[in-house]
Structure formats: C-alpha cells, structure tokens
Design an enzyme around this catalytic site. Structure first.
Site: not given
Length: 688
Positions: A449, A511
């Site tokens: 990430d 997301d």
C-alpha cells in the site's frame, strides 16, 4: 527550390499499426505517419517539404513535426526539450542524425546538436504480437557545464487531422476513473500530475477518437509525476507529448550524465477504443512476469481481505474462524490487512515497525498462517513499506529518514510521513524487514500500500529518485522471492500504471466497493489494463464508502469480470446471502479463464444499461449491467458488433434459456434483453 527527389523513408509495422518517418540529411526525422496499418507498400512518393507551399509571413525554412521538436530554431509548437546551462545553450536543433536498427521491430534515432552539445536518442519498438509501440528518450549532456533540464518528452507523437475528442480519466479517492471527454480544437489540451505518485485524479494516459472511427491511445509507464499535452499544429495535425513532470532543480545533468525518460506505450486501431484496449491489454500482459510463468496468470484465486471485516481490531481466534468460514465458501487466498504489527490500533502509530504485535498475536502470525494454509488457502499480508508514523520506533531512531525540506513543517496525511527510499540505509532496512517476514511465514502474496501523496521530496527535489528506489526495492524482493505475488495498492485507485505493473500482479482498483460506483470505475480501468489485474471485490451492504445497499447477486455480478475477491466478514452472513456468495464464487471459478485470457469489448445499450464481452469473436462471456431503473417500455436491443456474419451463435443465459442467432443479425440488430431491475447483472455465454 523545393526538393522533388524521392524521400528517404524508414518504417515500422505490426499487423494493426504503422509508423513512418522521413530522414532528411542533417536533421531530426520527420513524422510522416503513425496510425492504423497502412496497405502494403503505401509510402510517400515525395518529401514533405516539396508538397507544402511556403505560407506568407513564415520562415523560409519549413519546420515540420519531427520525432523531437526543438526550441528556438523556428518550431513554434511545444518543444520536446526545455533545458539550459545557466541561461546559455537554451535552444536545440539536431545537426546530425544517426539511425540504428538492432532488429526488425526497433529503430533508434541518435540526434546530436553540436552547438548546444546535447545528444538525444529516441527509441521506438513496435511489437507485432501486441500492436503496442514502446517509445522512450535519453538525453546526454556532452558539454563541460551542468545542464538544467526543465522538460524532456518521452514521446512526441503525431495525431491525424480528423482527431476529434480526447477521452481521459479523472476523479478522487473513492471515486476514481471518472470519464472525461474533451473536444480537440486549436486550444491546447493538457493534463499534469504533481502528486509524486500516479494519482486518483489524473490517470497517466488517454485515448483520442477520430472522425473516421479510429482511435489512438498512449499511457506513460511511470509511477510518479507526469504530463501529457495535445496541441494543434500548423498543418492541421496535432502532436501528443507525454513525459515526466520535473520539479525545479530535479534534473541537473553533470557533464557526461544521461537522463532516461520513462517509457510510453502507444497504439492505434481502426476498431476505435475497443481496439486500443485490446492492444493495451496484450502490451501490459507482455510486460508482466508471473510466478510459475504464464500459468500463474491463468486462474486468479478467489481472495478475501480482512480490512472491511476487521479494520484494526485483530483477534487471532476470530480471524481463524474467518479463515474457516472463508474456506467453506470456496475462497482460495486469505489476506491479513493493516493492524498486525507494532502497536497498531489505529492509523496514528507503528508504520515502519514491521514486527508482529505480540498483544494481538502472542504466538506470532505463524499459527494463523498455518490455519490458513491447512485449509488449502494461500496466506497474504498487508504492508506499507514506504511510510512511517511519527509515533513509531523507526521514526524515533531515524527521524532523518523521513522526506522533508529544511525549515518547512512536516506535512502528514493519514498521520504518516514518507520514507526517503533513495537513502541506501532506508531501502536496506525495508528489504531486510520484509524479507524476514517472507522467510519466516508461508506468505504467497503481499498487498503493498501507499496511502498518501508525496509532498516533500528533499531539499533538492527527487521525486523521480523516490520512484526509481521503489522500483529497485520491489525488483530486489521479486528476485529474492520469485514465488511471491505483489498487489499495488495506493489507497485504492492510486499508483495504477504500466510502470508498477512490471513488478506487481494486481491493482486495487478503488477503496470504494459500492457496486454501482464500481460498475463505472472498472470500465475506465479496462480501457488501459487487462481484467486479470483488476481487483474487484464483493463488499458489505451497506457499502462502507457510500452507505448504499445492493443485493448480493448484484455485488457478485459487478465483481465477476476482474480478479474476484471478498471484503466482508464471511462469518456474519445469513444463509441466503452465504449461498448467493457461494454461487457467485462458483460462477467466477467456472468462467475466470475465459474472462481473463482473451479480448474485452465494451459498449452502451442505452437506458442505463452497459455491456462488456470477454473472450473471442467465436466464444465470449457477455455481462449486461443495469445500474438504474428503466425509463422505457421496451429496452433497446443488445448488439455485439464483433459477431461474425454467416456464423450461427448460441446464446445461453444463467437460467439455461437458449437462443440461436445469425452473427450478422446479432451484430447489426441484436438480441432483446429481458427486463432487469434497477441494479442487476445478466451473464450470457455466446458461442458459435
């Protein structure tokens, strides 16, 4: 007098594309053509200048578009180079050109400017297997003083006179891949990204559509700042420049030094945007390396990620229960997300401390990983190596490892700072920390990430150094652990580009897992990237990002075409939802090789219905998606323009209903789509 002699021509060709240059003596090559494949033998019979009269109020030496247009010598369009040596040597024009052809599909033009003491090499490789042309540029300082570079185009490409519209992608976190269409006029079209990594709001590529139905596409294989510009030029064509955006002082070349641009992937198709997408998918696949070779791409495993089910509240026993519940519904990979390390109870601490939190896992991660693998699933782990929290052991030991500008306040995002990976000690620490995890645990997958924009980049900016150091760290880990897959995740939707995919195997698309939002996002993604690298999950209802609720069947249908996953607590499903999710997983497994290995076509039925087809002209899976209630009594037919006339197609729906139809009729008239509720996905299998 105009030169009426036959021009010296050099060309590259693939089954679907042609690129043609004219080679005048002592100059940079002139662009004569780039686009869909020309007929065999089609070449210009006269030099470009001999075909163009001298306009009034013009320089007497015509300056057409070259492979590397210079500045200060009569070319008044965007130049491919802006550089100087303390205010001197600011103009550029090639005084010599050497042509190199190392193979049949590659040509390099080595340009020298004896006045500015600069050398430029532009390289073009047109792959016959993909129809993608890879372009890059290298700039060499042949002078005795440093060269300050402000702009270096990786590619300067011609677009035809009938180029009409540019399709690009904008958005924001949780709302990525927003389609933007701008008409091409005499005004400049320009997109810039200065966020330090590929951003949610500015994808590094675009598609240009033309009046004749053809389309041109380009994307920058780079995970940092970038620029693309399209401008009208005086002969009615346009030039499209793409390259890295350079901060002031970022690129200062010492004598003898070389600045290498990122690569640009470019293609053109007579089939329009769908043809461009097909070429890009083949080109991206050719850049990737899978554990186990190509077999590693064949069956993308069904995936559960713990983030939205648990967030930071890790509990070993509960996660083991989740693993058992996941295996029982057919899930094949279990990924433990953020919250397993340091003292990570929220996003304010512990980034950089890549050791297991013994409060949550007193026995370490080994027992959980063993439970997962004993159930027949692969174990994956979340990391964010490039980041550090101020509240961490790492930052307390090495505050100087965080990127900063002296005298400026440290700017946090998600309570985190960015580590300076260009420092050898930082990269060595991160390699050792991640390698220790990979050696100790049966990790087959890393979710990597990057949850903030890059603002500070050192007292002398080195955004590009950060990108290159990230690539180098990933490359080193891939070499040491070749069986481990890596997912590129940057808050979902960020750092999705053709540079990072050379080192990774999957993107986290957004997301936002709201299925209505994802239906549009995924179509934007598929214009540039193939479906097998598109992370597409079934989320909870209501969706955590939007609060909207959708049926399990719709959520599964929207997730179906990509790399299918689950992002919810599977222990808490009711019997009906659990069965519907099991059915969705089983359907994905039955179709995944056909969904992922062939072509993708996308179209719009109208009335709130879109479609996409995966496979080949003879055998395809067609997904028909409705995202809003109908406004019509009778819905428009679904036409599949790739269907082959003269062939008989059998069309099977999920209910088992069969229809037969001639390919010519299916392409021109189409098939009636049954009534669908406001949010639904219809899956059709179409074979001839």
């Amino acid at each position: 007098m105009p030169d009426m002699t036959a021009p010296q021509i050099i060309a590259l060709e693939s089954p679907g594309c042609s690129a043609v240059w004219e080679l005048p003596a002592g100059e940079a090559p002139l662009w004569r053509y780039w686009g869909p494949r020309l007929p065999d033998g089609a070449r210009p019979s006269a030099t470009l200048r001999s075909e163009r009269p001298e306009p009034s109020f013009s320089l007497q030496f015509d300056q057409p578009l070259t492979v590397f247009p210079g500045f200060g010598m009569g070319w008044f369009g965007q130049s491919a180079l802006l550089a100087d040596r303390g205010g001197h040597d600011w103009s550029f024009q090639a005084t010599d050109c050497k042509v190199e052809q190392p193979d049949a599909q590659t040509v390099r033009f080595v340009l020298h400017d004896a006045v500015a003491k600069i050398a430029v090499t532009t390289s073009y490789t047109l792959d016959p297997a993909t129809d993608v042309m890879t372009v890059r540029t290298a700039l060499s300082n042949e002078g005795v003083a440093p060269l300050h570079v402000h702009w270096l185009a990786a590619a300067a490409l011609p677009l035809p006179e009938d180029a009409a519209e540019v399709h690009s992608l904008a958005g924001r976190h949780n709302s990525e891949f927003v389609p933007v269409r701008d008409p091409l006029t005499r005004s400049i079209w320009r997109r810039e990204n200065r966020r330090g990594l590929t951003s949610h709001d500015c994808f590094p590529g675009a598609v240009v559509t033309c009046a004749d139905g053809s389309a041109y596409g380009a994307q920058i294989a780079w995970s940092g700042n970038h620029v693309q510009t399209i401008e009208w030029i005086d002969d009615g064509r346009r030039q499209w420049q793409l390259g890295e955006w350079l901060a002031p002082g970022e690129a200062i070349l010492a004598p003898g030094a070389v600045l290498q641009s990122p690569e640009v992937l470019a293609t053109a198709s007579a089939e329009g945007p769908n043809g461009v997408a097909h070429a890009f998918h083949r080109g991206i696949r050719a850049r990737m390396s899978w554990p186990g070779g190509e077999a590693g791409a064949a069956k993308r495993p069904v995936h559960i990620n713990t983030w939205e089910g648990f967030y930071f509240k890790h509990d070993e026993a509960a996660l083991m229960d989740l693993a058992r519940a996941s295996a029982s519904i057919g899930i094949e990979r279990f990924v433990l997300d953020d919250g397993w390390f340091g003292k990570r109870d929220d996003d304010t601490s512990s980034l950089g401390d890549w050791t297991v939190d013994k409060r949550k896992y007193p026995r370490g991660l080994g027992p959980l990983a063993k439970t997962v693998t004993d159930l027949g699933m692969e174990f994956g782990l979340w990391v964010e190596p490039e980041m550090v929290n101020r509240n961490s052991e790492l930052y307390r030991r090495h505050p100087d490892w965080a990127l900063h500008v002296d005298g400026r306040p440290l700017l946090e995002a998600r309570n985190q700072l960015v580590l300076d990976l260009a420092k050898p000690d930082v990269s060595a620490y991160l390699f050792d920390a991640i390698a220790a995890l990979l050696r100790e645990l049966p990790i087959g997958y890393l979710k990597w990430d990057h949850n903030r924009d890059l603002v500070h980049a050192g007292n002398q900016p080195h955004y590009r150094a950060q990108v290159l150091a990230t690539y180098a760290l990933m490359d080193r880990l891939r070499a040491a652990f070749p069986e481990v897959e890596i997912e590129a995740c940057a808050g979902g939707g960020g750092r999705i580009d053709a540079g990072i995919i050379k080192r990774t195997h999957r993107f986290w698309t957004s997301d936002c897992i709201d299925a209505v939002s994802r239906a549009q996002m995924q179509r934007g993604f598929l214009q540039f990237m193939p479906p097998e690298v598109m992370g597409s999950h079934v989320g909870a209802s209501p969706a955590h990002s939007t609060g909207r609720s959708q049926s399990m069947a719709f959520r599964c249908g929207v997730a179906l075409p990509g790399h299918f996953g689950v992002e919810l607590d599977a222990r808490k499903l009711g019997d009906t939802e659990r069965q519907e999710l099991m059915d969705g997983i089983a359907r994905y497994k039955a179709l995944r090789e056909r969904l992922h290995q062939g072509r993708v076509w996308m179209g719009d039925v109208g009335d709130g219905v879109v479609w996409q087809a995966h496979g080949s002209e003879q055998d395809m899976v067609v997904l028909v998606t409705r995202t809003q209630p109908t406004t019509m009594r009778h819905q428009p037919n679904l036409r599949l323009p790739m269907a082959l006339p003269g062939r008989t197609y059998t069309i099977a729906s999920e209910s088992g209903a069969l229809t037969q139809m001639d390919g010519g009729w299916l392409a021109r008239v189409g098939i009636a789509v049954p009534p669908l509720p406001g949010e639904a996905v219809l899956v059709l299998e179409v074979r001839s």
